[in-house]
Design an enzyme around this catalytic site. Structure first.
Site, PDB file in Angstrom:
ATOM      1  N   SER A  55     -24.088 -10.594   3.027  1.00  0.00           N
ATOM      2  CA  SER A  55     -25.529 -10.336   3.019  1.00  0.00           C
ATOM      3  C   SER A  55     -26.091 -10.039   1.634  1.00  0.00           C
ATOM      4  O   SER A  55     -27.289 -10.131   1.438  1.00  0.00           O
ATOM      5  CB  SER A  55     -25.882  -9.189   3.965  1.00  0.00           C
ATOM      6  N   LYS A  98     -27.621  -2.780   0.995  1.00  0.00           N
ATOM      7  CA  LYS A  98     -28.864  -3.556   0.993  1.00  0.00           C
ATOM      8  C   LYS A  98     -29.714  -3.162  -0.208  1.00  0.00           C
ATOM      9  O   LYS A  98     -29.449  -2.180  -0.885  1.00  0.00           O
ATOM     10  CB  LYS A  98     -29.677  -3.301   2.274  1.00  0.00           C
TER      11      LYS A  98
END
Length: 155
Positions: A55, A98
């Site tokens: 990700s 993230k």
């Protein structure tokens, strides 16, 4: 002749046995001192982390080893663009990595690969992320609450 003076149940410690005994205690002392020094650093300052998943590609690759600073946010607030690691709310045994996109009180709109943020002062900004290759026509709006952040992976 020296053995003549020993009683029946007495034994004499050889220099080799004495050296082994001292070596063991030196190792134990070293381990305790190392623990006293390393544990607070590991618990409060920096922690190892291994990236799991794709990700955050191209910024971080799967299986990449990171040392994570745990002390910065005790002195300053997170800001847009910071990469953060946090526990997944639905399973606290898992960690996510993230990038902060939206700040508390902002409105985040995603349309295809375009991310637009309406800041609390009403100003709109569009994120320029050249590595975002989302071909989807999906649209999403998220109003970020107080003490909340909107995060996305780089991929």
């Amino acid at each position: 002749m020296q053995n003549d003076f020993l009683k029946e149940n007495e034994t004499q410690t050889t220099p080799r046995e004495l050296k082994n005994k001292n070596g063991f205690w030196e190792t134990v002392k070293f381990a305790i001192i190392a623990f006293i020094i390393v544990w607070p650093i590991r618990a409060f300052v920096a922690q190892p982390f291994i990236v799991s998943g794709s990700s955050m590609v191209p910024t971080f690759e799967n299986s990449q080893y990171l040392i994570v600073d745990q002390i910065s946010y005790r002195f300053e607030e997170p800001k847009r663009g910071d990469v953060v690691i946090f526990r997944y709310p639905n399973d606290p045994s898992k960690f996510f990595i993230k990038r902060i996109i939206g700040m508390p009180g902002e409105l985040v709109q995603i349309s295809g690969s375009k991310v637009t943020i309406t800041q609390t002062n009403g100003e709109k900004i569009t994120l320029e992320e050249p590595y975002v290759k989302n071909e989807s026509e999906n649209q999403m709006k998220a109003q970020i609450g107080e003490n909340e952040y909107f995060v996305m992976g780089d991929n």
